[in-house]
Scaffold this motif. Structure first.
Motif, short mmCIF file in Angstrom:
data_model
loop_
_atom_site.label_atom_id
_atom_site.label_comp_id
_atom_site.label_asym_id
_atom_site.label_seq_id
_atom_site.Cartn_x
_atom_site.Cartn_y
_atom_site.Cartn_z
N ALA A 62 0.83 -1.21 0.00
CA ALA A 62 0.00 0.00 0.00
C ALA A 62 0.86 1.25 0.00
N ILE A 63 1.92 1.24 0.81
CA ILE A 63 2.82 2.39 0.85
C ILE A 63 3.54 2.55 -0.48
N ALA A 64 3.95 1.42 -1.08
CA ALA A 64 4.62 1.47 -2.38
C ALA A 64 3.69 2.04 -3.45
N ALA A 65 2.42 1.66 -3.41
CA ALA A 65 1.46 2.18 -4.39
C ALA A 65 1.26 3.67 -4.22
N ILE A 66 1.13 4.13 -2.98
CA ILE A 66 0.94 5.56 -2.72
C ILE A 66 2.17 6.35 -3.17
N ALA A 67 3.36 5.83 -2.85
CA ALA A 67 4.60 6.51 -3.25
C ALA A 67 4.71 6.59 -4.77
N THR A 68 4.34 5.51 -5.45
CA THR A 68 4.39 5.52 -6.91
C THR A 68 3.42 6.53 -7.50
N ALA A 69 2.19 6.59 -6.95
CA ALA A 69 1.21 7.56 -7.44
C ALA A 69 1.71 8.99 -7.23
N ILE A 70 2.31 9.26 -6.08
CA ILE A 70 2.85 10.60 -5.82
C ILE A 70 3.98 10.92 -6.80
N GLY A 71 4.84 9.92 -7.05
CA GLY A 71 5.93 10.12 -8.00
C GLY A 71 5.41 10.41 -9.41
N CYS A 72 4.34 9.70 -9.81
CA CYS A 72 3.74 9.95 -11.13
C CYS A 72 3.18 11.36 -11.22
N ILE A 73 2.48 11.79 -10.18
CA ILE A 73 1.89 13.13 -10.18
C ILE A 73 2.99 14.19 -10.24
N ALA A 74 4.08 13.98 -9.50
CA ALA A 74 5.19 14.93 -9.54
C ALA A 74 5.81 14.99 -10.94
N THR A 75 5.96 13.83 -11.57
CA THR A 75 6.50 13.80 -12.93
C THR A 75 5.58 14.51 -13.91
N VAL A 76 4.28 14.26 -13.78
CA VAL A 76 3.30 14.93 -14.64
C VAL A 76 3.38 16.43 -14.46
N ALA A 77 3.51 16.88 -13.21
CA ALA A 77 3.58 18.32 -12.94
C ALA A 77 4.82 18.94 -13.59
N GLY A 78 5.96 18.25 -13.49
CA GLY A 78 7.18 18.77 -14.08
C GLY A 78 7.10 18.85 -15.60
N LEU A 79 6.61 17.78 -16.23
CA LEU A 79 6.51 17.77 -17.69
C LEU A 79 5.48 18.79 -18.18
N THR A 80 4.39 18.93 -17.42
CA THR A 80 3.37 19.91 -17.81
C THR A 80 3.92 21.33 -17.73
N TRP A 81 4.65 21.62 -16.69
CA TRP A 81 5.28 22.94 -16.58
C TRP A 81 6.21 23.21 -17.76
N MET A 82 6.93 22.18 -18.18
CA MET A 82 7.87 22.35 -19.29
C MET A 82 7.16 22.69 -20.60
N VAL A 83 6.01 22.03 -20.88
CA VAL A 83 5.35 22.23 -22.18
C VAL A 83 4.32 23.36 -22.14
N THR A 84 4.11 23.94 -20.97
CA THR A 84 3.17 25.08 -20.89
C THR A 84 3.92 26.39 -20.64
N ALA A 85 4.69 26.43 -19.55
CA ALA A 85 5.41 27.67 -19.22
C ALA A 85 6.58 27.90 -20.16
N LYS A 86 7.14 26.86 -20.72
CA LYS A 86 8.31 26.98 -21.59
C LYS A 86 8.01 26.52 -23.01
N ALA A 87 6.76 26.67 -23.45
CA ALA A 87 6.37 26.17 -24.77
C ALA A 87 7.11 26.87 -25.90
N GLU A 88 7.54 28.12 -25.67
CA GLU A 88 8.20 28.86 -26.76
C GLU A 88 9.57 28.29 -27.10
N PHE A 89 10.12 27.50 -26.20
CA PHE A 89 11.43 26.90 -26.46
C PHE A 89 11.32 25.53 -27.14
#
Length: 563
Positions: free
Chosen positions: A190-217
């Motif tokens: 259960a802890i491993a699943a929660i940690a993985t979900a949090i890691g996925c959300i953090a990765t999604v947030a980072g990639l989304t920031w890259m393609v939205t805030a830095k789309a001109e690059f």
């Protein structure tokens, strides 16, 4: 001789497929046939249930229907339709919800049977649902004229690329790891699943920031036109098509279970999305564009539907099993009530005179001049009534033993198959490959079926524990039956574990002696006593570094021998 083979689901799976695949060969030229009906199976882990012919037929039917629909729509794919601004928000919000629910169900499966493959697949659905919803927020004229996030032009396209890159990548991770051993599984899933979900959300947030805030690059897919893509967009769609087809091919080659089967259908439903983009230059708001997103929604709901249906099926079977267990418990309680009622009724007769004589004797002793002759008679009466009470208890005990064991008659091979069925989850979780060699046409043994099942379960569980330190591809459990001289049935359980040390082999059946860190040392002792009580014998035939063989000898039942 009849032979049946069971193949472990995880780690030790062979070319015949995962799960416990059961085949029966009645003769050298006879075709293989199931030893028990699929309807009698009780699946425990949906993700690891072998795909049945009926389910394969349903999957093929759905795939054919999708292909036919795509072929019918293809000639009209470039016809331009009106721009429906609410289409993408509504469709992809529903799609995201379906993906998140599917991810939750897969995380639940992982908590029951911790396999890294399930964790990878659940992560893929988290990525898919997140990017689908974020693309909705970035899509022009969706929730806002220029989108809620991003530049309103290229950010939605980049989120689309991330969406359809991470999901096939997760499926590839699932496909390459689903047959691996679970020896290194986490102790707290259960802890491993929660940690993985949090890691996925953090990765999604980072990639989304890259393609939205830095789309001109980033390279542009659309230039001053939200309807037509640049040539780069078509090339990326071709890469995404090949990427999804790669994941589809891996699943096809390594297809074992229901999960594999419907993941293939899901990927197949995604392909028209890329074909429309490649052939039609990804012109938005055409018939092909609308239809392709409809296919994606169907694909997203595909696995969710299957998981819900299989969950309902398991719940119905569990309810049936629970009802049977309650009925059996009620019957046992009625039997206990009957025995205790008879015991109380019969014992009242001698216990009453015993109490009365004891009271009379005490009154004589308290008298001024006790009469010894009367006391002797009283004590003789007490002794007689005590012996009568003991006889009553012995009679009732003999009666219950005869009822429980005297007329017991059990088919050894049926009990062995049932025990393997009950151990299906343990075999799958530990990647154990199981084979049986049943002689067939063996007369019933003179042993209670429940007690024999307890012995077989104990031997098999000990075998699984003994193989825990052995590599997954070497974990093999073999069960054999044979008839000796028409009077004794033999059942042997052989494992490929580390064996019992020579110094412990003489004590293996002693109560409270164990070689396991968490064992109580009672399993083999109880099994040995159960076998001896029915006239049988349990012994350790051999044990070495390559495994042990336990053999149970049982006399055949009286009626069978008379025949």
């Amino acid at each position: 001789m009849s032979q049946r083979k069971f193949m472990g689901l995880v780690g030790g799976a062979t070319a015949s497929g995962p799960g416990i695949a059961l085949a029966s060969q009645r003769s050298a030229n006879a075709a293989a046939e199931p030893a028990y009906d699929d309807e009698q199976e009780f699946p425990l882990i949906i993700a690891n249930i072998p795909a049945t012919p009926r389910q394969k037929a349903w999957a093929v039917g759905v795939a054919v229907l999708l292909i036919v629909l795509a072929a019918v729509i293809a000639p009209f794919a470039r016809i331009q339709l009106g721009q429906i601004n609410g289409f993408v928000p509504v469709l992809q919000t529903a799609l995201a919800l379906a993906e998140f629910i599917t991810a939750a169900l897969l995380f639940a499966q992982f908590s029951i049977q911790p396999q890294q493959a399930l964790l990878a697949l659940a992560s893929g659905y988290v990525f898919s649902g997140s990017f689908a919803f974020l693309q909705t927020l970035a899509f022009p004229n969706g929730y806002a004229s220029a989108g809620v996030i991003g530049d309103g032009l290229n950010s939605p396209a980049w989120l689309y690329v991330l969406w359809h890159t991470t999901f096939p990548a997760a499926i590839l991770g699932y496909g390459f790891t689903k047959d691996q051993s679970t020896a290194g599984r986490p102790s707290r899933p259960a802890i491993a699943a929660i940690a993985t979900a949090i890691g996925c959300i953090a990765t999604v947030a980072g990639l989304t920031w890259m393609v939205t805030a830095k789309a001109e690059f980033l390279p542009s897919f659309y230039v001053n036109d939200v309807r037509h893509q640049t040539p780069l967009g078509n090339q990326v769609n071709l890469i995404l098509l090949l990427w999804n087809m790669t994941a589809l091919t891996v699943l096809f080659v390594r297809m074992r279970t229901i999960l594999d089967l419907w993941l293939m259908v899901t990927l197949l439903a995604y392909l028209p999305n890329f074909l429309v983009a490649i052939i039609g230059s990804s012109v938005r708001f055409t018939i092909g564009w609308y239809a392709a997103r409809g296919f994606v929604l169907v694909g997203s709901c595909m696995l969710l539907t299957v998981l819900l249906i299989e969950t309902i099926y398991i719940y119905s079977r569990l309810a049936s099993v629970t009802a049977l267990q309650r009925r059996e418990r009620a019957n046992r309680l009625l039997s206990i009530d009957a025995v205790t009622g008879a015991l109380a009724h019969e014992l009242r007769s001698p216990l009453g005179p015993i109490s009365l004589n004891a009271a009379t004797g005490l009154s004589h002793l308290r008298a001024a001049s006790p009469e010894l002759e009367d006391l002797e008679n009283i004590l003789c009466d007490i002794e007689a009534d005590g012996n009568r009470a003991a006889d009553i208890i012995s009679t009732i005990r003999e009666m219950t033993i005869k009822t429980a064991h005297g007329g017991a008659s059990t088919n050894v091979e049926d009990v062995a198959e049932l025990a393997l069925r009950l151990l299906k989850h343990d075999l799958q979780a530990n990647g154990v490959s199981v084979a049986t060699e049943f002689q067939g046409n063996i007369p019933p043994a003179a042993m209670d079926g429940t007690e024999l099942q307890q012995i077989v379960l104990n031997l098999c569980k000990n075998a699984i524990d003994a193989m825990s330190s052995v590599p997954a591809n070497q974990r093999q459990l073999r069960i054999k039956t044979r008839l000796d001289d028409g009077t004794t049935v033999y059942l042997s359980v052989e494992d490929s574990g580390t064996g019992v040390s020579p110094g412990d082999q003489e004590r293996i059946f002693d109560p409270f002696f164990t070689t396991k860190q968490e064992g109580m040392g009672l399993g083999l002792a109880i099994s040995s006593n159960l076998a001896a009580r029915c006239g049988g014998k349990l012994r350790l035939v051999k044990s070495a570094v390559k495994g042990s063989v336990f053999e149970l000898a049982m006399p055949i039942s009286g009626p069978a021998s008379a025949q």
